[in-house]
Design a protein around this motif. Sequence first.
Motif, PDB file in Angstrom:
ATOM      1  N   ARG A   1     -21.546  -3.854  -1.913  1.00  0.00           N
ATOM      2  CA  ARG A   1     -19.602  -3.878  -2.573  1.00  0.00           C
ATOM      3  C   ARG A   1     -18.730  -5.735  -1.781  1.00  0.00           C
ATOM      4  O   ARG A   1     -18.318  -6.359  -2.543  1.00  0.00           O
ATOM      5  CB  ARG A   1     -18.346  -3.526  -2.625  1.00  0.00           C
ATOM      6  N   VAL A   2     -19.751  -6.257  -1.022  1.00  0.00           N
ATOM      7  CA  VAL A   2     -18.908  -6.928  -0.514  1.00  0.00           C
ATOM      8  C   VAL A   2     -20.075  -8.779  -0.956  1.00  0.00           C
ATOM      9  O   VAL A   2     -18.827  -9.499  -1.167  1.00  0.00           O
ATOM     10  CB  VAL A   2     -19.699  -7.682   1.167  1.00  0.00           C
ATOM     11  N   GLY A   3     -21.024  -8.143  -1.524  1.00  0.00           N
ATOM     12  CA  GLY A   3     -21.550  -9.927  -2.253  1.00  0.00           C
ATOM     13  C   GLY A   3     -20.691  -9.733  -3.526  1.00  0.00           C
ATOM     14  O   GLY A   3     -20.527 -10.874  -4.093  1.00  0.00           O
ATOM     15  N   HIS A   4     -20.623  -8.270  -4.032  1.00  0.00           N
ATOM     16  CA  HIS A   4     -19.659  -9.237  -5.334  1.00  0.00           C
ATOM     17  C   HIS A   4     -18.278  -8.998  -4.943  1.00  0.00           C
ATOM     18  O   HIS A   4     -18.053  -9.863  -5.632  1.00  0.00           O
ATOM     19  CB  HIS A   4     -19.740  -7.444  -5.800  1.00  0.00           C
ATOM     20  N   GLU A   5     -17.860  -8.837  -3.982  1.00  0.00           N
ATOM     21  CA  GLU A   5     -16.751  -9.712  -3.586  1.00  0.00           C
ATOM     22  C   GLU A   5     -16.429 -11.311  -3.838  1.00  0.00           C
ATOM     23  O   GLU A   5     -15.892 -11.767  -4.022  1.00  0.00           O
ATOM     24  CB  GLU A   5     -15.638  -8.490  -2.678  1.00  0.00           C
ATOM     25  N   ALA A   6     -17.788 -11.556  -2.863  1.00  0.00           N
ATOM     26  CA  ALA A   6     -17.880 -12.776  -2.147  1.00  0.00           C
ATOM     27  C   ALA A   6     -18.108 -13.678  -3.955  1.00  0.00           C
ATOM     28  O   ALA A   6     -16.927 -15.018  -4.352  1.00  0.00           O
ATOM     29  CB  ALA A   6     -18.821 -12.869  -1.650  1.00  0.00           C
ATOM     30  N   LEU A   7     -18.948 -12.600  -4.394  1.00  0.00           N
ATOM     31  CA  LEU A   7     -19.158 -13.574  -5.912  1.00  0.00           C
ATOM     32  C   LEU A   7     -18.082 -13.913  -6.848  1.00  0.00           C
ATOM     33  O   LEU A   7     -17.448 -14.256  -7.635  1.00  0.00           O
ATOM     34  CB  LEU A   7     -20.368 -12.857  -6.975  1.00  0.00           C
ATOM     35  N   ASP A   8     -17.139 -12.864  -6.306  1.00  0.00           N
ATOM     36  CA  ASP A   8     -15.991 -12.756  -7.455  1.00  0.00           C
ATOM     37  C   ASP A   8     -14.844 -13.752  -7.229  1.00  0.00           C
ATOM     38  O   ASP A   8     -13.642 -14.366  -7.482  1.00  0.00           O
ATOM     39  CB  ASP A   8     -15.017 -11.004  -7.300  1.00  0.00           C
ATOM     40  N   GLU A   9     -14.894 -14.003  -5.092  1.00  0.00           N
ATOM     41  CA  GLU A   9     -13.700 -15.050  -5.191  1.00  0.00           C
ATOM     42  C   GLU A   9     -14.354 -16.458  -4.925  1.00  0.00           C
ATOM     43  O   GLU A   9     -13.903 -17.539  -5.644  1.00  0.00           O
ATOM     44  CB  GLU A   9     -14.173 -14.757  -3.962  1.00  0.00           C
ATOM     45  N   LEU A  10     -16.021 -16.642  -5.565  1.00  0.00           N
ATOM     46  CA  LEU A  10     -16.138 -17.732  -5.666  1.00  0.00           C
ATOM     47  C   LEU A  10     -16.033 -18.498  -7.221  1.00  0.00           C
ATOM     48  O   LEU A  10     -16.047 -19.255  -7.820  1.00  0.00           O
ATOM     49  CB  LEU A  10     -17.500 -18.311  -5.337  1.00  0.00           C
ATOM     50  N   ALA A  11     -15.892 -17.143  -8.333  1.00  0.00           N
ATOM     51  CA  ALA A  11     -15.944 -17.503  -9.756  1.00  0.00           C
ATOM     52  C   ALA A  11     -15.008 -18.540  -9.801  1.00  0.00           C
ATOM     53  O   ALA A  11     -14.349 -18.856 -11.321  1.00  0.00           O
ATOM     54  CB  ALA A  11     -15.513 -15.818 -10.251  1.00  0.00           C
ATOM     55  N   THR A  12     -13.496 -17.822  -8.861  1.00  0.00           N
ATOM     56  CA  THR A  12     -12.273 -18.786  -9.691  1.00  0.00           C
ATOM     57  C   THR A  12     -12.748 -20.092  -8.809  1.00  0.00           C
ATOM     58  O   THR A  12     -11.185 -20.369  -8.863  1.00  0.00           O
ATOM     59  CB  THR A  12     -11.597 -18.062  -8.500  1.00  0.00           C
ATOM     60  N   ARG A  13     -13.229 -20.463  -8.418  1.00  0.00           N
ATOM     61  CA  ARG A  13     -13.319 -22.149  -7.645  1.00  0.00           C
ATOM     62  C   ARG A  13     -13.888 -23.277  -8.742  1.00  0.00           C
ATOM     63  O   ARG A  13     -14.044 -23.215  -9.049  1.00  0.00           O
ATOM     64  CB  ARG A  13     -14.721 -21.785  -6.337  1.00  0.00           C
ATOM     65  N   GLU A  14     -13.546 -24.229  -8.637  1.00  0.00           N
ATOM     66  CA  GLU A  14     -14.095 -25.710  -9.201  1.00  0.00           C
ATOM     67  C   GLU A  14     -15.479 -25.485  -9.469  1.00  0.00           C
ATOM     68  O   GLU A  14     -16.546 -25.694  -8.669  1.00  0.00           O
ATOM     69  CB  GLU A  14     -13.891 -26.589  -8.450  1.00  0.00           C
TER      70      GLU A  14
ATOM     71  N   ALA B   1     -17.274 -28.360  -8.262  1.00  0.00           N
ATOM     72  CA  ALA B   1     -17.837 -28.712  -7.369  1.00  0.00           C
ATOM     73  C   ALA B   1     -18.078 -28.057  -6.499  1.00  0.00           C
ATOM     74  O   ALA B   1     -19.097 -28.180  -5.565  1.00  0.00           O
ATOM     75  CB  ALA B   1     -17.309 -30.569  -7.397  1.00  0.00           C
ATOM     76  N   ALA B   2     -17.626 -27.101  -5.643  1.00  0.00           N
ATOM     77  CA  ALA B   2     -17.626 -25.880  -4.950  1.00  0.00           C
ATOM     78  C   ALA B   2     -18.490 -25.002  -5.247  1.00  0.00           C
ATOM     79  O   ALA B   2     -19.197 -24.726  -4.099  1.00  0.00           O
ATOM     80  CB  ALA B   2     -15.575 -25.842  -4.904  1.00  0.00           C
TER      81      ALA B   2
ATOM     82  N   ARG C   1     -21.214 -25.472  -7.277  1.00  0.00           N
ATOM     83  CA  ARG C   1     -22.336 -26.064  -6.511  1.00  0.00           C
ATOM     84  C   ARG C   1     -22.679 -26.724  -4.431  1.00  0.00           C
ATOM     85  O   ARG C   1     -23.645 -26.286  -4.554  1.00  0.00           O
ATOM     86  CB  ARG C   1     -22.061 -27.324  -7.393  1.00  0.00           C
ATOM     87  N   ALA C   2     -22.002 -26.770  -4.497  1.00  0.00           N
ATOM     88  CA  ALA C   2     -21.334 -27.389  -2.818  1.00  0.00           C
ATOM     89  C   ALA C   2     -22.236 -25.972  -2.475  1.00  0.00           C
ATOM     90  O   ALA C   2     -23.211 -25.389  -1.401  1.00  0.00           O
ATOM     91  CB  ALA C   2     -20.099 -27.616  -2.558  1.00  0.00           C
ATOM     92  N   ALA C   3     -21.295 -24.306  -2.585  1.00  0.00           N
ATOM     93  CA  ALA C   3     -21.705 -23.154  -2.183  1.00  0.00           C
ATOM     94  C   ALA C   3     -23.785 -22.634  -2.485  1.00  0.00           C
ATOM     95  O   ALA C   3     -24.090 -22.500  -1.488  1.00  0.00           O
ATOM     96  CB  ALA C   3     -20.748 -22.412  -2.914  1.00  0.00           C
ATOM     97  N   SER C   4     -23.584 -23.231  -3.783  1.00  0.00           N
ATOM     98  CA  SER C   4     -25.086 -23.050  -3.801  1.00  0.00           C
ATOM     99  C   SER C   4     -26.518 -23.971  -2.982  1.00  0.00           C
ATOM    100  O   SER C   4     -27.421 -23.205  -2.741  1.00  0.00           O
ATOM    101  CB  SER C   4     -24.996 -23.693  -5.514  1.00  0.00           C
ATOM    102  N   GLU C   5     -26.283 -24.971  -2.396  1.00  0.00           N
ATOM    103  CA  GLU C   5     -27.293 -25.423  -2.220  1.00  0.00           C
ATOM    104  C   GLU C   5     -26.740 -25.253  -0.273  1.00  0.00           C
ATOM    105  O   GLU C   5     -27.793 -25.386  -0.321  1.00  0.00           O
ATOM    106  CB  GLU C   5     -26.439 -27.157  -1.823  1.00  0.00           C
ATOM    107  N   TYR C   6     -25.934 -25.359   0.167  1.00  0.00           N
ATOM    108  CA  TYR C   6     -25.345 -23.925   1.217  1.00  0.00           C
ATOM    109  C   TYR C   6     -26.607 -22.719   0.989  1.00  0.00           C
ATOM    110  O   TYR C   6     -26.979 -22.920   2.646  1.00  0.00           O
ATOM    111  CB  TYR C   6     -24.427 -23.665   1.109  1.00  0.00           C
ATOM    112  N   LEU C   7     -26.337 -22.036   0.280  1.00  0.00           N
ATOM    113  CA  LEU C   7     -27.049 -20.713  -0.205  1.00  0.00           C
ATOM    114  C   LEU C   7     -28.276 -21.182  -0.085  1.00  0.00           C
ATOM    115  O   LEU C   7     -29.276 -20.171   0.460  1.00  0.00           O
ATOM    116  CB  LEU C   7     -26.355 -20.366  -1.267  1.00  0.00           C
TER     117      LEU C   7
END
Length: 104
Positions: free
Chosen positions: A15-28, A30-31, A33-39
């Motif tokens: 559930r928490v992973g899906h909530e994190a993805l839902d939040e990331l889906a609202t980002r630009e 560039a953000a 791509r930066a999150a993907s590189e970090y992950l």
Amino acid sequence: MTADERPSPPTELDRVGHEALDELATREPAALRAASEYLEKLAAWKAGGTEGGGEPSPADGEPAAYPDGVPERASVSVTEIAGTEYYYFQWREGDEIRSETVRR
């Protein structure tokens, strides 16, 4: 996939992973791509591929083993005293708060 199709999230997330993805889906983009590189770097680190050749610490920052008499539910913090690192364990037994400090 066409430009109109949104990618499907992975099914193995909790559930928490899906909530994190839902939040990331609202980002630009560039953000994202930066999150993907970090992950990707975080996943490699957790898998044992740390840069510098050192062993990774447990993911939650807790030691691999607790000293005798310290319950695994104890909270753990790391503190440095005079250049030496120590684990500081703290837990509750009934109405009392117990603690123990062990060199890291």
